[in-house]
Enzyme design. Structure first.
Site, PDB file in Angstrom:
ATOM      1  N   HIS A 179      32.168  44.221  39.265  1.00  0.00           N
ATOM      2  CA  HIS A 179      32.801  43.077  39.929  1.00  0.00           C
ATOM      3  C   HIS A 179      34.172  42.817  39.306  1.00  0.00           C
ATOM      4  CE1 HIS A 179      32.787  39.558  42.438  1.00  0.00           C
ATOM      5  NE2 HIS A 179      32.736  38.702  41.441  1.00  0.00           N
TER       6      HIS A 179
ATOM      7  N   HIS B  98      41.082  39.347  44.012  1.00  0.00           N
ATOM      8  CA  HIS B  98      39.686  39.021  44.318  1.00  0.00           C
ATOM      9  C   HIS B  98      39.614  38.601  45.781  1.00  0.00           C
ATOM     10  CE1 HIS B  98      35.673  37.805  44.261  1.00  0.00           C
ATOM     11  NE2 HIS B  98      35.616  37.141  43.114  1.00  0.00           N
TER      12      HIS B  98
ATOM     13  N   CYS C  76      30.979  35.108  46.456  1.00  0.00           N
ATOM     14  CA  CYS C  76      31.692  36.381  46.282  1.00  0.00           C
ATOM     15  C   CYS C  76      30.794  37.593  46.367  1.00  0.00           C
ATOM     16  CB  CYS C  76      32.454  36.369  44.960  1.00  0.00           C
ATOM     17  SG  CYS C  76      33.659  35.017  44.870  1.00  0.00           S
TER      18      CYS C  76
END
Length: 379
Positions: free
Chosen positions: A268, A303, A135
């Site tokens: 994040h 996400h 990620c």
């Protein structure tokens, strides 16, 4: 001599729309998280995701079509531009279709084909490379691109991050107990997991002197970057945020900045119990006096995995250009450790420097430091 890194063009597509629409909807507190009709979710923890508009089913060329939309929005890039692609699972949607004997696009099956498609859409004689660092993929690609320009090894790099929401990825996060049963709530006391999304972003980085000579706008500069691994666990972050702290300190050192120079943090913020706790712990170590404003966008667009860093970079630059910070959608009761720092509504912003962080499986952490451009266009 270090060369200044300028972001001269950017484009993005998320579940909320293109970059401008995403920014407007984000500031309005909207969320694109909704029940997904793409595949059967009966056996999974949730039926929620943030899908691109009009993409309830993945057509044989949907991944490539997404890149084509980006290319239209971004425009032409110089012929000597280096191409950096970033993804977690580019092509997995097409592999699923192939395995189910459905029509699929062989030009979007494997990670290497991402560069091939980029080169088709943005013809370039420059080198190409795909970054697959979970990620943090596109954040790492942006860091490498910035370092390459700063060192004078090239003067133009295009970074494109892209990932689709596939059943393969969805089932994996469900098996890990990582999906929230409801829309994710980053930095909320009631957070229970993440919500997957999909999207893509492309950013053209150039040596600031070349951008000036060519009359290109400097949207913002990337003044610092840092990457570090915590070597803690294959999926879980180190509880003390040691890797993230190191990545941030590297970014600050590269930019010759002190923590007092940071005006906001674009975190994040996945909405999982351990990620959000790790980030806030790391930020308290970095900012022992008081935390600057902190915001995250995954409660609105989900996400987006390997594309997250690129999309969130574009949105960070929008903050600098529009003098405002968006709300952290999904927060009801902010974590007590950061209750006064988490944005809950669109907030006026007069700062000039934003710290961007992303973390991924395997303990990878990456940080970027953006500075507001003093001029929108220089000739």
């Amino acid at each position: 001599m270090s060369h200044q890194v300028a972001v001269v063009a950017m484009a993005a597509h998320t579940a909320l729309g293109n970059l401008d629409t995403t920014w407007q909807e984000l500031c309005a507190g909207k969320s694109a998280i909704a029940p997904l009709p793409r595949f059967d979710t009966t056996n999974y923890l949730t039926n929620l995701a943030a899908l691109l508009p009009q993409s309830s089913d993945v057509s044989p060329s949907h991944s490539i079509t997404l890149l084509e939309h980006l290319a239209t929005d971004l425009g032409v890039v110089p012929s000597n531009t280096i191409l950096f692609g970033a993804t977690t699972k580019w092509g997995i949607d097409q592999l699923e279709r192939a395995g189910r004997q459905l029509p699929y696009d062989a030009n979007a099956l494997y990670s290497a084909t991402l560069i091939e498609q980029m080169r088709r859409l943005w013809p370039s004689k420059g080198a190409g490379q795909v970054f697959a660092a979970a990620c943090a993929s596109s954040t790492l690609a942006l860091a490498r691109a910035s370092a390459t320009i700063a060192a004078g090894r090239t003067s133009s790099v295009l970074v494109c991050g892209v990932d689709m929401c596939s059943e393969f990825v969805f089932s994996g996060f469900s098996a890990l107990q990582g999906l929230a049963p409801e829309a994710c709530r980053p930095f909320c006391q009631q957070r229970r997991g993440l919500t997957l999304g999909e999207g893509a972003a492309a950013l053209l980085l150039m040596d600031a002197e070349r951008a000036c000579a060519e009359g290109r706008p400097t949207l913002a500069t990337i003044a610092g970057w840092g990457v570090a691994a915590d070597a803690h666990h294959i999926t879980a972050p180190a509880r003390d945020g040691c890797g993230l702290q190191l990545a941030c300190r590297k970014a600050l050192a590269k930019a010759a900045c002190d923590v007092s120079d940071i005006d906001a943090i674009h975190a994040h913020g996945t909405g999982t119990v351990y990620n959000d706790a790790m980030e806030i712990t790391a930020f308290h170590h970095l900012f022992p006096e008081s935390l600057p404003p902190i915001f995250g966008v995954k409660g609105a667009i989900g996400h987006t995995l390997g594309a997250a860093g690129a999309i969130e970079t574009a949105l960070s630059i929008q903050c600098l250009r529009n003098n405002s910070l968006p709300p952290t959608v999904g927060v009801e009761s902010p974590m007590t450790e950061a209750a006064n720092a988490i944005t809950r509504q669109t907030t006026p912003f007069t700062g000039t420097t934003i710290l961007k962080t992303n973390s991924g499986f395997g303990g990878i952490n990456a940080a970027l430091l953006f500075k507001k451009s003093e001029v929108a266009h220089v000739r």
